[in-house]
Design a protein around this motif. Structure first.
Motif, PDB file in Angstrom:
ATOM      1  N   THR B 129       0.832  -1.204   0.000  1.00 32.87           N
ATOM      2  CA  THR B 129       0.000   0.000   0.000  1.00 32.87           C
ATOM      3  C   THR B 129       0.862   1.247   0.000  1.00 32.87           C
ATOM      4  O   THR B 129       0.603   2.197  -0.747  1.00 32.87           O
ATOM      5  CB  THR B 129      -0.938  -0.002   1.214  1.00 32.87           C
ATOM      6  OG1 THR B 129      -1.593  -1.264   1.268  1.00 32.87           O
ATOM      7  CG2 THR B 129      -1.967   1.085   1.118  1.00 32.87           C
ATOM      8  N   VAL B 130       1.912   1.255   0.842  1.00 37.42           N
ATOM      9  CA  VAL B 130       2.795   2.420   0.889  1.00 37.42           C
ATOM     10  C   VAL B 130       3.481   2.606  -0.470  1.00 37.42           C
ATOM     11  O   VAL B 130       3.542   3.725  -0.989  1.00 37.42           O
ATOM     12  CB  VAL B 130       3.828   2.268   2.027  1.00 37.42           C
ATOM     13  CG1 VAL B 130       4.879   3.368   1.944  1.00 37.42           C
ATOM     14  CG2 VAL B 130       3.124   2.299   3.379  1.00 37.42           C
ATOM     15  N   SER B 131       3.947   1.505  -1.082  1.00 36.97           N
ATOM     16  CA  SER B 131       4.558   1.623  -2.414  1.00 36.97           C
ATOM     17  C   SER B 131       3.561   2.208  -3.389  1.00 36.97           C
ATOM     18  O   SER B 131       3.908   3.045  -4.230  1.00 36.97           O
ATOM     19  CB  SER B 131       4.992   0.263  -2.958  1.00 36.97           C
ATOM     20  OG  SER B 131       5.651  -0.474  -1.996  1.00 36.97           O
ATOM     21  N   TYR B 132       2.328   1.761  -3.281  1.00 42.59           N
ATOM     22  CA  TYR B 132       1.298   2.252  -4.192  1.00 42.59           C
ATOM     23  C   TYR B 132       1.118   3.758  -4.029  1.00 42.59           C
ATOM     24  O   TYR B 132       1.070   4.501  -5.014  1.00 42.59           O
ATOM     25  CB  TYR B 132      -0.030   1.540  -3.957  1.00 42.59           C
ATOM     26  CG  TYR B 132      -1.146   2.139  -4.769  1.00 42.59           C
ATOM     27  CD1 TYR B 132      -1.269   1.852  -6.118  1.00 42.59           C
ATOM     28  CD2 TYR B 132      -2.029   3.058  -4.201  1.00 42.59           C
ATOM     29  CE1 TYR B 132      -2.251   2.439  -6.879  1.00 42.59           C
ATOM     30  CE2 TYR B 132      -3.014   3.648  -4.955  1.00 42.59           C
ATOM     31  CZ  TYR B 132      -3.128   3.344  -6.291  1.00 42.59           C
ATOM     32  OH  TYR B 132      -4.096   3.932  -7.047  1.00 42.59           O
ATOM     33  N   VAL B 133       1.035   4.224  -2.775  1.00 36.00           N
ATOM     34  CA  VAL B 133       0.840   5.654  -2.521  1.00 36.00           C
ATOM     35  C   VAL B 133       2.004   6.441  -3.121  1.00 36.00           C
ATOM     36  O   VAL B 133       1.817   7.484  -3.755  1.00 36.00           O
ATOM     37  CB  VAL B 133       0.700   5.919  -1.009  1.00 36.00           C
ATOM     38  CG1 VAL B 133       0.678   7.408  -0.718  1.00 36.00           C
ATOM     39  CG2 VAL B 133      -0.560   5.256  -0.471  1.00 36.00           C
ATOM     40  N   ALA B 216      -1.430   1.956 -10.424  1.00 37.42           N
ATOM     41  CA  ALA B 216      -1.169   3.361 -10.103  1.00 37.42           C
ATOM     42  C   ALA B 216      -1.359   4.219 -11.346  1.00 37.42           C
ATOM     43  O   ALA B 216      -1.977   5.282 -11.283  1.00 37.42           O
ATOM     44  CB  ALA B 216       0.238   3.511  -9.541  1.00 37.42           C
ATOM     45  N   GLY B 217      -0.867   3.717 -12.484  1.00 39.16           N
ATOM     46  CA  GLY B 217      -1.001   4.460 -13.731  1.00 39.16           C
ATOM     47  C   GLY B 217      -2.453   4.708 -14.091  1.00 39.16           C
ATOM     48  O   GLY B 217      -2.848   5.821 -14.448  1.00 39.16           O
ATOM     49  N   PHE B 281      -4.419   5.386  -0.058  1.00 41.59           N
ATOM     50  CA  PHE B 281      -4.247   4.316   0.929  1.00 41.59           C
ATOM     51  C   PHE B 281      -5.403   3.323   0.865  1.00 41.59           C
ATOM     52  O   PHE B 281      -5.256   2.165   1.198  1.00 41.59           O
ATOM     53  CB  PHE B 281      -4.177   4.899   2.355  1.00 41.59           C
ATOM     54  CG  PHE B 281      -2.777   5.080   2.866  1.00 41.59           C
ATOM     55  CD1 PHE B 281      -2.082   4.016   3.406  1.00 41.59           C
ATOM     56  CD2 PHE B 281      -2.154   6.319   2.812  1.00 41.59           C
ATOM     57  CE1 PHE B 281      -0.784   4.181   3.873  1.00 41.59           C
ATOM     58  CE2 PHE B 281      -0.864   6.495   3.271  1.00 41.59           C
ATOM     59  CZ  PHE B 281      -0.175   5.424   3.802  1.00 41.59           C
ATOM     60  N   GLN B 282      -6.559   3.840   0.442  1.00 41.55           N
ATOM     61  CA  GLN B 282      -7.750   2.986   0.434  1.00 41.55           C
ATOM     62  C   GLN B 282      -7.993   2.334  -0.918  1.00 41.55           C
ATOM     63  O   GLN B 282      -9.090   1.868  -1.190  1.00 41.55           O
ATOM     64  CB  GLN B 282      -8.974   3.805   0.846  1.00 41.55           C
ATOM     65  CG  GLN B 282      -8.877   4.287   2.279  1.00 41.55           C
ATOM     66  CD  GLN B 282      -9.984   5.243   2.647  1.00 41.55           C
ATOM     67  OE1 GLN B 282     -10.582   5.860   1.776  1.00 41.55           O
ATOM     68  NE2 GLN B 282     -10.259   5.371   3.935  1.00 41.55           N
ATOM     69  N   ILE B 283      -6.985   2.270  -1.772  1.00 36.35           N
ATOM     70  CA  ILE B 283      -7.150   1.679  -3.110  1.00 36.35           C
ATOM     71  C   ILE B 283      -7.715   0.255  -2.980  1.00 36.35           C
ATOM     72  O   ILE B 283      -7.211  -0.552  -2.228  1.00 36.35           O
ATOM     73  CB  ILE B 283      -5.806   1.672  -3.874  1.00 36.35           C
ATOM     74  CG1 ILE B 283      -5.908   0.885  -5.179  1.00 36.35           C
ATOM     75  CG2 ILE B 283      -4.672   1.069  -3.049  1.00 36.35           C
ATOM     76  CD1 ILE B 283      -6.708   1.576  -6.230  1.00 36.35           C
ATOM     77  N   PHE B 284      -8.804   0.028  -3.721  1.00 37.98           N
ATOM     78  CA  PHE B 284      -9.414  -1.299  -3.675  1.00 37.98           C
ATOM     79  C   PHE B 284     -10.016  -1.717  -5.018  1.00 37.98           C
ATOM     80  O   PHE B 284      -9.681  -2.766  -5.562  1.00 37.98           O
ATOM     81  CB  PHE B 284     -10.498  -1.372  -2.600  1.00 37.98           C
ATOM     82  CG  PHE B 284     -11.300  -2.643  -2.648  1.00 37.98           C
ATOM     83  CD1 PHE B 284     -10.751  -3.837  -2.193  1.00 37.98           C
ATOM     84  CD2 PHE B 284     -12.587  -2.667  -3.183  1.00 37.98           C
ATOM     85  CE1 PHE B 284     -11.452  -5.019  -2.260  1.00 37.98           C
ATOM     86  CE2 PHE B 284     -13.302  -3.851  -3.252  1.00 37.98           C
ATOM     87  CZ  PHE B 284     -12.742  -5.027  -2.783  1.00 37.98           C
ATOM     88  N   ASP B 285     -10.884  -0.868  -5.579  1.00 34.94           N
ATOM     89  CA  ASP B 285     -11.695  -1.325  -6.720  1.00 34.94           C
ATOM     90  C   ASP B 285     -10.875  -1.757  -7.934  1.00 34.94           C
ATOM     91  O   ASP B 285     -11.156  -2.795  -8.521  1.00 34.94           O
ATOM     92  CB  ASP B 285     -12.750  -0.275  -7.113  1.00 34.94           C
ATOM     93  CG  ASP B 285     -12.345   1.120  -6.727  1.00 34.94           C
ATOM     94  OD1 ASP B 285     -11.125   1.363  -6.655  1.00 34.94           O
ATOM     95  OD2 ASP B 285     -13.218   1.968  -6.506  1.00 34.94           O
ATOM     96  N   THR B 286      -9.850  -0.967  -8.271  1.00 30.47           N
ATOM     97  CA  THR B 286      -9.035  -1.353  -9.433  1.00 30.47           C
ATOM     98  C   THR B 286      -8.357  -2.697  -9.175  1.00 30.47           C
ATOM     99  O   THR B 286      -8.266  -3.549 -10.058  1.00 30.47           O
ATOM    100  CB  THR B 286      -7.968  -0.278  -9.724  1.00 30.47           C
ATOM    101  OG1 THR B 286      -8.551   0.996  -9.521  1.00 30.47           O
ATOM    102  CG2 THR B 286      -7.461  -0.384 -11.131  1.00 30.47           C
ATOM    103  N   VAL B 287      -7.885  -2.885  -7.934  1.00 31.69           N
ATOM    104  CA  VAL B 287      -7.243  -4.150  -7.567  1.00 31.69           C
ATOM    105  C   VAL B 287      -8.247  -5.301  -7.672  1.00 31.69           C
ATOM    106  O   VAL B 287      -7.970  -6.343  -8.273  1.00 31.69           O
ATOM    107  CB  VAL B 287      -6.685  -4.070  -6.131  1.00 31.69           C
ATOM    108  CG1 VAL B 287      -6.168  -5.434  -5.686  1.00 31.69           C
ATOM    109  CG2 VAL B 287      -5.587  -3.035  -6.030  1.00 31.69           C
ATOM    110  N   THR B 299      -0.221  -7.351  -5.595  1.00 32.04           N
ATOM    111  CA  THR B 299      -1.072  -6.157  -5.503  1.00 32.04           C
ATOM    112  C   THR B 299      -2.077  -6.281  -4.361  1.00 32.04           C
ATOM    113  O   THR B 299      -3.129  -5.664  -4.385  1.00 32.04           O
ATOM    114  CB  THR B 299      -1.838  -5.893  -6.818  1.00 32.04           C
ATOM    115  OG1 THR B 299      -2.606  -7.064  -7.129  1.00 32.04           O
ATOM    116  CG2 THR B 299      -0.905  -5.598  -7.955  1.00 32.04           C
ATOM    117  N   ARG B 300      -1.740  -7.112  -3.364  1.00 31.78           N
ATOM    118  CA  ARG B 300      -2.637  -7.218  -2.210  1.00 31.78           C
ATOM    119  C   ARG B 300      -2.437  -5.991  -1.333  1.00 31.78           C
ATOM    120  O   ARG B 300      -1.557  -5.943  -0.499  1.00 31.78           O
ATOM    121  CB  ARG B 300      -2.369  -8.485  -1.406  1.00 31.78           C
ATOM    122  CG  ARG B 300      -3.332  -8.624  -0.226  1.00 31.78           C
ATOM    123  CD  ARG B 300      -3.033  -9.815   0.650  1.00 31.78           C
ATOM    124  NE  ARG B 300      -3.455 -11.049   0.040  1.00 31.78           N
ATOM    125  CZ  ARG B 300      -2.635 -12.048  -0.273  1.00 31.78           C
ATOM    126  NH1 ARG B 300      -1.360 -11.946  -0.032  1.00 31.78           N
ATOM    127  NH2 ARG B 300      -3.100 -13.161  -0.799  1.00 31.78           N
TER     128      ARG B 300
END
Lengths: 438, 353
Positions: B129-133, B216-217, B281-287, B299-300
């Protein structure tokens, strides 16, 4: 005073509404399934059922696979789950553990419902310690699906599938055919010494992914042909994933891409899926279940269905059966039970069989399904012969913690498929984690 | 009860000034204005949030009886164990206590150490998650800032603003479905294009190294227009006279940007950062749509981990809510740090006016 009289009027009105509702005879049963291909046949069953039972209305609802199970779970909690729903062997042990399924054994005994009219073993899959959680509706086996034109172009007679073999050492004739059907961008096939596995124009085989914990349409036919079993039968509390036969087969499966180049990479298969790639037309073969027959027949080219390869211990397919279950929260248990009984009867299963979409659990109805395809010029005997062959099938593994097992195995299997880990390095750890669940 | 309040009201002097008094009372008026959203907030956010704190101390599947387990759920996701290695060859499993799995193995010369966790997936999900942010926010904000300045300077039209915001109007699930097809290794148009210009096929969602960056893109593409509009609105509030005055003083474009635009944009930027970092931080739907946490768990993210605990496992509400509480505390900390550091509650324009 005025306010009190208003209250009285309100209460009386409410009582009138309540009594008028309960006075109505009609009961509505909600029924859910996930396969849109089967919707018309089951709607037809519902129409016949409603005509015979004027007091009951059955509404058939269909949702896609993922939404279906999310919806069932949230429905249990919110009290909005369907009265009757199509259940899967990978899911129902969890629902039993959560105490959400009606034990229909007392009803089966009361009404004297015969449970031996189905393919052997199908009805027993839905029992645990004397309780019964569903009546069988259909079954499925696995076979090879091939692109007729690509076989012709390579000069291979599809009859080769009737006696092809597989083994761990060199992959047998199964791997040879795969190689012969793989063509690189220079026009060499996989048997040629000049074959370039890094630049492929046509793949011989597309695996339906890595298969996670069950490998139903993937490696399970191969591991079974080595004599390997998932566990010691239904409701076992340990899995045999650390067996070398399993580990080597999984690695062989991944090496089809990683080493040989006969199959597209995991990256290529994972997003749109094997059936989409196969239907794009430049893959010669894939393996899938009988519920996909209709989808594959929808390809823009001719497809055929061939037998699975036979391994050292013989030729086996996983045998999976669906059933209809009743939710404990239903307000209409008797009506739901009548509907389940009807779904499990020859009458409804004949309607489903005549649609040809799946193979019903009752052999006569399954034969109708095969006949319907044959009438349309399609030979689906590869699936049926496997089911009819003495000892030719093994059952889908049933055990607790299916969700946990799936999560653990999928992660390990993905890593193997991507080439970031070797099966012998990650599978033993995953196997230990799984056996610690129980 | 009703009778008394009725009679007491009739005894009080006729009050034509009641509403006007109400209108003059700033505090009461304020509360009245936020009342509709306050009710919604308490009902749909406050109550469930407090309830999940209670659930996080229980072993509960929402269906059978709950059992109070104290801090066990927090222990399950947070507890670490530090184990020195006796030699470089030693197997991690030999030094880890029961119930612990390897999270990190560091080898130093002949020794080293292994850090174990009861559920290493939780810490990995936090890391993911931190990497994603970090992949998402800096680039998204920079692009949005650039677009906003371009819109202000060069191409300010309502049509353009409408187009910019279009990706943000599309439902996330549809965006994800769209990109599954666009980015597909064999059938996707982007890969066909890449192959034609000689860059070769990319795995995108299917590759463990690229999946997170691809997600992320997709979200940068989706959110940058919206963010640009927010920043654009902020730019509009900066008085033109400041630029004119600075030009008289000899400031060039870069100096103007650094000394006038950025400082005066600060409150807007803080708002943009706070909301987009929380959202990120709350990324969910795309995943959930594009990768389902895979391949190989790459990508968990933390919300997907929470989702899995309930929908892929045996409705582990206790663990899921404990993880949610941990995420909440992280977000509160991150947000407070941002507001403190950038003094988002003050505007330099206040001094100007």
């Amino acid at each position: 005073m005025k306010r009190r009289s208003l209250l009285v009027v309100l209460v009386v009105a409410l009582l009138l509404i309540v009594t008028s509702v309960s006075a109505q005879e009609a009961v509505t049963i909600r029924y859910q399934l996930w396969d849109s291909n089967q919707l018309p046949a089951y709607q037809q069953c519902a129409d016949v059922f409603m005509a015979a039972n004027p007091g009951i209305t059955v509404t058939v609802e269909q949702l896609g696979w993922d939404d279906y199970w999310t919806g069932i779970t949230t429905g249990f909690i919110s009290g909005e789950a369907p009265d009757v729903f199509t259940n899967h062997l990978a899911k129902y042990p969890e629902f039993v553990a959560l105490e959400q399924l009606v034990d229909i054994q007392p009803l089966v005994e009361r009404d004297g419902v015969a449970t031996d009219i189905y393919y052997p073993g199908l009805a027993d899959l839905w029992t645990r310690e004397g309780a019964r959680y569903g009546l069988p509706k259909d079954w499925d086996t696995i076979a090879v699906i091939y692109n007729v034109a690509l076989f012709e172009a390579a000069g291979i007679d599809p009859a080769v599938m009737d006696e092809w073999t597989w083994n761990l050492e060199d992959g047998g004739t199964f791997q040879q055919v795969m190689a012969q059907l793989t063509i690189d961008t220079n026009g060499n096939n996989g048997l040629s010494p000049d074959f370039d596995p890094t630049s492929i124009a046509q793949y011989g085989f597309v695996p339906d992914g890595m298969g996670g914990a069950y490998g139903q349409t993937q490696w399970s036919a191969l591991t079974a042909s080595l004599g390997w079993t998932f566990n010691e039968g239904p409701w076992a509390t340990s899995y045999n994933y650390d067996d070398p036969r399993f580990i080597q087969t999984v690695q062989w499966w991944a090496d089809l891409n990683l080493v040989h180049g006969f199959a597209p990479s995991f990256e290529e298969v994972s997003s749109l899926g094997a059936s989409t790639l196969f239907q794009a037309g430049n893959v010669a073969m894939t393996m899938n279940g009988s519920w996909m027959i209709g989808t594959f027949l929808g390809s823009e080219f001719d497809v055929g269905f061939g037998r699975l390869p036979s391994g050292p211990e013989g030729r086996f397919s996983m045998f999976n059966g669906l059933a209809d279950s009743i939710w404990v929260g239903t307000q209409h248990l008797e009506e739901s039970w009548s509907w389940v009984k009807f779904l499990a009867s020859l009458e409804c299963q004949s309607i489903v069989g005549a649609s040809g979409v799946v193979f019903p659990a009752i052999p006569e109805a399954a034969a109708m399904s095969q006949q319907m395809r044959a009438d349309a010029g399609v030979d689906v005997s590869a699936f049926v012969e496997q089911a009819n062959q003495e000892g030719g099938t093994f059952l889908f593994p049933i055990a607790d913690y299916a969700g946990e097992i799936s999560t653990i195995m999928t992660e390990a299997m993905d890593a193997i498929a991507l080439g970031t880990a070797r099966a012998e390095d990650v599978i033993p750890d995953a196997a230990a984690e799984i056996n610690d669940l129980f | 009860m009703t009778a008394t309040s009725l009679s007491s009201r009739s005894e009080s002097p006729p009050s034509p000034g009641f509403f006007s008094r109400l209108g003059n009372n700033q505090a009461v008026l304020g509360i009245l204005f936020i009342l509709p959203s306050l009710i919604g907030f308490i009902l749909f956010f406050g109550v469930p949030a407090i309830r999940s704190v209670f659930i996080s101390f229980q072993d509960w599947n929402l269906l059978t009886d709950a059992e109070y387990v104290g801090l066990a759920n927090y222990q399950n996701i947070l507890e670490l164990s530090f184990n020195p290695l006796a030699s470089a060859e030693q197997n991690s499993n030999d030094v880890l206590p029961d119930d612990f799995d390897e999270l990190l193995r560091v080898q130093i010369g002949d020794g080293g150490f292994v850090i174990g966790a009861r559920d290493p997936r939780f810490y990995r999900a936090l890391g993911t998650t931190v990497s994603y942010v970090l992949l998402n926010i800096p680039l998204q904000t920079l692009l949005a800032l650039g677009i906003a300045i371009l819109m202000e300077k060069a191409a300010n039209s309502p049509l353009l603003r409408g187009v910019m915001i279009l990706p943000w109007l599309m439902p996330n699930v549809i965006v994800a479905m769209l990109f599954i097809w666009l980015l597909d290794p064999t059938l996707g148009v982007i890969n066909i294009f890449l192959q034609q210009i000689g860059i070769g096929q990319q795995g995108f969602f299917g590759s463990p190294d690229q999946a997170l960056a691809s997600i992320a893109g997709v979200n940068i593409w989706r959110h940058m227009g919206y963010t640009a509009i927010l920043i654009f609105a902020g730019l509009k509030t900066i008085p033109k006279s400041l630029y004119e005055a600075s030009r008289v003083d000899g400031a060039n474009g870069l100096v103007q940007f650094l000394r006038i635009t950025l400082p005066l944009l600060r409150p807007v930027l803080v708002f943009v950062f706070v909301t987009s970092i929380i959202g990120s931080f709350q990324i969910f739907d795309t995943v959930a749509v594009a990768t389902e946490g895979g391949p190989a768990g790459s990508t968990r993210t933390i919300i997907y981990y929470i989702y899995e605990q309930v929908f892929e496992r045996r409705i582990n509400m206790g663990v899921a809510t404990a993880a949610s509480v941990v995420l909440f505390l992280i977000l509160v900390t991150v947000t407070l740090i941002q507001i403190r550091t950038f003094q988002g509650n003050q505007s330099d324009l206040a001094e100007y006016s």
